[in-house]
Scaffold this motif. Structure first.
Motif, PDB file in Angstrom:
ATOM      1  N   ALA A  13       0.823  -1.216   0.000  1.00  0.00           N
ATOM      2  CA  ALA A  13       0.000   0.000   0.000  1.00  0.00           C
ATOM      3  C   ALA A  13       0.853   1.260   0.000  1.00  0.00           C
ATOM      4  CB  ALA A  13      -0.941  -0.013   1.200  1.00  0.00           C
ATOM      5  N   GLY A  14       2.166   1.078  -0.137  1.00  0.00           N
ATOM      6  CA  GLY A  14       3.064   2.241  -0.112  1.00  0.00           C
ATOM      7  C   GLY A  14       2.845   3.118  -1.330  1.00  0.00           C
ATOM      8  N   GLU A  15       3.066   4.408  -1.154  1.00  0.00           N
ATOM      9  CA  GLU A  15       2.799   5.320  -2.271  1.00  0.00           C
ATOM     10  C   GLU A  15       3.998   5.482  -3.199  1.00  0.00           C
ATOM     11  OE1 GLU A  15       1.245   8.732  -0.306  1.00  0.00           O
ATOM     12  OE2 GLU A  15      -0.452   7.547   0.401  1.00  0.00           O
ATOM     13  N   GLY A  56      -3.267  -0.073  -1.661  1.00  0.00           N
ATOM     14  CA  GLY A  56      -3.836   1.217  -1.289  1.00  0.00           C
ATOM     15  C   GLY A  56      -5.196   1.393  -1.952  1.00  0.00           C
ATOM     16  N   GLN A  78      -5.995  -1.202   2.281  1.00  0.00           N
ATOM     17  CA  GLN A  78      -5.709  -0.378   3.468  1.00  0.00           C
ATOM     18  C   GLN A  78      -6.151   1.045   3.116  1.00  0.00           C
ATOM     19  OE1 GLN A  78      -1.624   0.575   4.341  1.00  0.00           O
ATOM     20  NE2 GLN A  78      -2.021   0.875   6.525  1.00  0.00           N
ATOM     21  N   GLU A  80      -6.320   3.888   4.949  1.00  0.00           N
ATOM     22  CA  GLU A  80      -5.457   4.980   5.419  1.00  0.00           C
ATOM     23  C   GLU A  80      -4.094   4.388   5.687  1.00  0.00           C
ATOM     24  OE1 GLU A  80      -7.152   8.084   8.438  1.00  0.00           O
ATOM     25  OE2 GLU A  80      -8.096   6.137   8.758  1.00  0.00           O
ATOM     26  N   ARG A  81      -3.053   5.152   5.464  1.00  0.00           N
ATOM     27  CA  ARG A  81      -1.708   4.623   5.616  1.00  0.00           C
ATOM     28  C   ARG A  81      -1.203   4.903   7.025  1.00  0.00           C
ATOM     29  NH1 ARG A  81       3.482   4.852   4.325  1.00  0.00           N
ATOM     30  NH2 ARG A  81       4.266   3.269   2.890  1.00  0.00           N
ATOM     31  N   THR A  84       2.793  -0.247   9.284  1.00  0.00           N
ATOM     32  CA  THR A  84       2.876  -1.622   8.767  1.00  0.00           C
ATOM     33  C   THR A  84       1.945  -2.592   9.505  1.00  0.00           C
ATOM     34  OG1 THR A  84       4.921  -1.787  10.077  1.00  0.00           O
ATOM     35  CG2 THR A  84       5.164  -1.507   7.716  1.00  0.00           C
ATOM     36  N   ALA A  87      -1.481  -1.912   8.192  1.00  0.00           N
ATOM     37  CA  ALA A  87      -1.615  -2.487   6.839  1.00  0.00           C
ATOM     38  C   ALA A  87      -1.896  -3.988   6.928  1.00  0.00           C
ATOM     39  CB  ALA A  87      -0.340  -2.240   6.039  1.00  0.00           C
ATOM     40  N   GLU A 199       2.739   5.912  14.056  1.00  0.00           N
ATOM     41  CA  GLU A 199       2.263   4.808  13.210  1.00  0.00           C
ATOM     42  C   GLU A 199       2.122   3.524  14.018  1.00  0.00           C
ATOM     43  OE1 GLU A 199       4.754   4.056   9.852  1.00  0.00           O
ATOM     44  OE2 GLU A 199       4.247   5.939   8.845  1.00  0.00           O
TER      45      GLU A 199
END
Ligand code: UD1
Ligand code: MG
Length: 457
Positions: A13-15, A56, A78, A80-81, A84, A87, A199
């Motif tokens: 889901a990383g941008e 994402g 996921q 919202e980020r 980990t 996620a 996080e």
């Protein structure tokens, strides 16, 4: 690991904003395949081995790529980020099914191997609740540090949260984590976000396991294997590592690479025995090269099958759908696409063969073009066995050259040629005796007159 079921969850889901690209980070290619598909290839498969991918929001492209590589993959989103652990919990539904082993991998670490993931499952079978994948970092900045006590892992401290003493530790968290499926959800649900980044950190599962008297341990690997990709420079570094592995594997299998560092392979390149690849060759996705074939320098091939003892290049461009039969020859400056070129056929120089079938032992002269496109549609050219196409011929498709037929050099062939016939299309030729000599004399005289005039001025 016989008998133990597993769920592998890939966090993707990383941008990837530092890639400066409109393509999602995990879809960037290394050795012709996306980062994600390399990771998926390492995940356990087979009976009892399930797979989930966390993507994402609005990332249908990533979900589709995951399903293409592993049709059995369950996709979770996921929204919202938030870290980990957050996620991973997006895949709660899959986690709740109660697998023996839970394996968590990142979608941007394409060099992770199936063997290492298997190795991480061993401590789980022997009573560990959490297993981290550690490595000695040349520069540990940014990585989570592994705080150990003997063979026990006590905690993983994120760089941002670490003290100066902890930052001196070089044994770092590679990111991959294996958890005992029976306790995983209970551990994950206790992870909070009271840290420097606010996080939910997956590595906090280690501290929580320890607090509950459960064992956490470390499996070590090389830094190369856990390289994460955040920038185009790191993408290129991962490519270099992957290429080295692929070249070594090819040579180990008996392929001769004269200058391995100049040959680019794809993760799915297949080689037979006694294949020879000269320097500066690029083999894109989907290339298979059978026994005894030779690929000469500066050849570029994609989705191509090169048959036994075939010879290709130098300077050949083999595009998708090229299939070369046994002993076929493709020479310099030849481009092929969707072309089946049967055993012993030769296309030796400066030619385009597209949407065509060339029968066995046919000979295609220099400069032959299959005119396959009329601006709207593509059309097929059929060339029979043993046919001979003279140099500089244009074969306007759809058209068939019969078996054993001859086409005279320079012909534009728009109608089918019967087997064993000669088709020749040529304007009548005339000869003017002495013309060239007279022409030269006239030109030389004119030149001399002009020189004399300018001198007299
Ligand atoms: C993580 C680890 C760190 C480890 C390092 C190894 C944590 C908190 N830290 O740090 O200990 O040394 O990897 O490279 O896990 N992701 C999501 N959703 C999120 C956050 C992350 O899907 O909300 C995915 C990212 O796409 C990426 C992976 O999880 O694939 C790791 O996230 P990243 O932000 O890169 O973590 P690091 O800070 O590198
Ligand atoms: Mg990272």
């Amino acid at each position: 690991m016989s008998g133990r079921s597993s769920l592998t969850v890939v966090l993707a889901a990383g941008e990837g904003t530092r890639m400066r690209s409109s393509l999602p980070k995990v879809l960037h290619p290394v050795a012709g395949q996306s980062l994600l598909s390399h990771v998926l290839a390492a995940a356990p498969r087979g009976a009892g081995q399930a797979l989930a991918v966390v993507v994402g929001p609005d990332r249908d492209d990533v979900a589709a790529a995951a399903r293409a590589a592993r049709p059995d993959a369950a996709i979770f989103i996921q929204r919202e980020r938030l870290g980990t652990a957050h996620a991973l919990l997006a895949a709660r539904e899959a986690l709740a099914k109660g697998y023996d082993d839970l394996i968590v991998v990142f979608g941007d670490t394409p060099l992770i191997s199936a063997a290492t993931l298997q190795r991480m499952r061993e401590p789980l079978a022997n009573g560990s609740a959490v297993v981290a994948l550690g490595f000695q970092a040349a520069d540990p900045t940014g990585y989570g540090r592994l705080l150990t006590d003997g063979d026990r892992l006590k905690a993983i401290r994120e760089h941002a949260d670490a003290s100066a003493a902890e930052r001196a530790i070089t044994l770092c968290n590679g990111g991959v984590m294996a958890l005992d499926g029976k306790v995983a959800l209970a551990l994950l649900d206790k992870i909070g976000n009271a840290n420097a980044k606010g996080e939910y950190y997956l590595p906090d599962a280690v501290t929580i396991a320890n607090a509950q008297g459960l064992k956490a341990s470390v499996i070590e690997t090389t830094e190369d294997e856990v390289r994460g990709i955040n920038t185009k420079t790191q993408l290129a570094e991962a490519e270099a590592v992957m290429q080295r592995r692929l070249r070594d594997a090819a040579m180990e299998q008996g392929v001769t690479l004269i200058a391995p560092e100049t040959v680019y392979l794809s993760a799915d390149t297949k080689f037979g025995k006694d294949v020879m690849i000269e320097p500066f060759v690029v083999l894109g996705a989907g290339v298979e090269i059978e026994d005894g074939a030779v690929v000469h320098s500066f050849t570029h091939a994609v989705q191509t099958k090169i048959g036994r003892n075939a010879s290709v290049g130098p300077y050949a461009r083999l595009r998708p759908g090229t299939v070369l039969g046994e002993g076929a020859k493709i020479g310099n400056f030849v481009e092929t696409k969707a072309a089946a070129i049967d055993a012993g056929a030769k296309v030796s120089h400066l030619t385009y063969i597209g949407d065509a079938h060339i029968g066995a032992n046919a000979n295609i002269g220099a400069g032959t073009i299959t005119c396959n496109y009329d601006g709207f549609d593509k059309h097929h050219t059929e060339i029979g066995e043993g046919a001979f196409v003279g140099s500089n011929s244009a074969l306007v498709a759809p058209v068939t050259i019969g078996a054993g037929a001859y086409v005279g050099s320079g012909s534009v062939v728009t109608q089918d040629v019967p087997a064993d016939a000669l088709r020749v299309e040529r304007a009548e030729q005339t000869t003017k005796d002495g013309w060239a000599k007279r022409f030269r004399e006239m030109k030389l005289r004119a030149k001399a007159d002009k020189a004399a005039k300018s001198k007299g001025k």
